[in-house]
Scaffold this motif. Sequence first.
Motif: not given
Length: 628
Positions: A459-461, A487-488, A512-514
């Motif tokens: 999980m990235l939240t 950015p993280e 951005p992460v997608l």
Amino acid sequence: MRFLRWMVRFPLVWLTIIVLALVLILSASGALQTARWIAVVYVSLVIAWTLFGMIRDVMRGHVGLDVLAVVAMVATLAVGEYVASLVIVLMLTGGEALEDYAGRRAKRELTALLDRSPQIAHVLVHPHSDSDEIQDVAADDVEIGDLLLIRPSEVVPVDGVLLSDEGSFDESSLTGESLPVHRQAGEEVLSGAVNGSRAVRVRALRRSADSQYQQIVALVQQAQDDRAPTVRLADRFAIPFTAVSLVIAGAAWGISGDPARFAEVLVLATPCPLLIAAPVAFLGGLSRAAKTGVIVKGGAVIEQLARVRSAAFDKTGTLTEGRPDLVAVRAAGGFDEDEVLVLAASAEQYSSHVLADGIRRAAESKGLALRPAEQASEVATNGVTALIGGRTVVVGKPAYVESLAPDTVRADIEAGQAAAYVAVDGRFAGVLLLADDPRPESAAVVAWLRAHDVERVTMLTGDARATAESVAHLVGIDDVHAELLPPEKVHLAGQLRPRPVLMVGDGVNDAPVLAAADIGIAMGAKGSTAAGDAADAVILTDSLAKVADAVSIGKHTLRVAYTAIWIGITISIALMLIATTGVIPAVAGALIQEGVDLATILYALRALTGPPTGLVVPTSDKELSPAR
């Protein structure tokens, strides 16, 4: 008329048929020399044209698979098998027609979406009267705020708000849901939906280019234009298959001493599984995904989905419902609870964050009138600042609010809750506590991915760690990275192993992460346009179960493509080995070759269907239990 259109589209096919028929008639009537010269001239022209195309492909970096057909045509002419050479030309030119037919069938769901694109809108000339006088305009010319009349069974041209008391709409082309959806006055109606049995009035909410259906159409067009993986698949097999075919044909010639044996073997070397079957399989996979409510941006994404080994999820709106409800207001610094709520809700009018909607709903449900702001700005993922009635109101994450109001005190929150901190004129005013339940299907999707070769799920939240870990525990994720800035997220996604990495998100902050992930999937039903633009695939329904569908379709499609290739190659090599004995004449071999082509293409169309995922989704939140 259909036959005439086919003739115009594929003139070389019927021209070859005419030449072949003429050669057969002349041969039967005894004019062998004339028949031979006609065949030689026609086939030589086709060889020259094919060589030109091969050279052009090589200059573009692609191996020309038609080299086998060219060598076979030259060989059959050299040994006097001119009828066989014409049959090879027919197979070569007919392959284009066969590809067209198979491709049209494979992408019928994608094509259906394009064909149903709204073109005309009925704009009410006198919107503030009961008159239904209308003016027909192009859908692209509809302006925001225009009042539209949608007649029975017509397609909604742009996204809008329903003004009629109620309406029924078929949204199957958008969501894959076959049952009609009922809307009440004030609810949003999506472009591309088909109106029911009664005329309704709609106020345009977005222009055509920004509406849901047109965005889907743009995604579909992008998916149709991407043919990269099929080229790569062909390149992987082209040189080895060509080499093996030439070696077998050469050995047959050398052992028998008969040059005709070379031609008899080579006419059975069919490149069709590579040139046609594999592309048809990928088109079928794209079409099947569209039918289930997932728009995949090209065959390259299908191939990546089949190979995914790590998966990362955003929390809010992805693993959770994305509809947080206010559970408590903790006022501070002498502020009243209702005052904190109305100021926060008024500021959140200018925020796109998912918590903002819950705060606004809570204020409206208590009958609190929202106030306009003289000015407002949002810092993505951090919070919003608004000047309301001369007072500066800040709502957002604790660190962001604390940077503007040093007296901010962090609240103790229960597991599963999220907190929005509020400051007024540089003073800490309180905390709004909201709860956002996990989706009923989230735990099942995580378990399904682990059972289907996905080795790591994380999980990235940007949410608080306590809230993130609580939701992660419920859905079965034990690798949690919380309180992240965009950015993280990008950095962590880049560090994930093994690869390829799948990232699923829904908001502007996920764009951005997608884009950075190997495969980005956007929850498009309520997600932002930015997320959809950055993603490789967009889920049109508000269900995380479609992630499992997308991965399953990718695996099935790649399996079908490879199987079709190996079926064609295996049968071709077996027939070539048989032909080395001289039992298969050149003409018969050319005809048999077409049978092999047809078999592989029919198998490739299996990508249009496939086994269900077997995903078991709980029917209520009560069935959710902490995953171990």
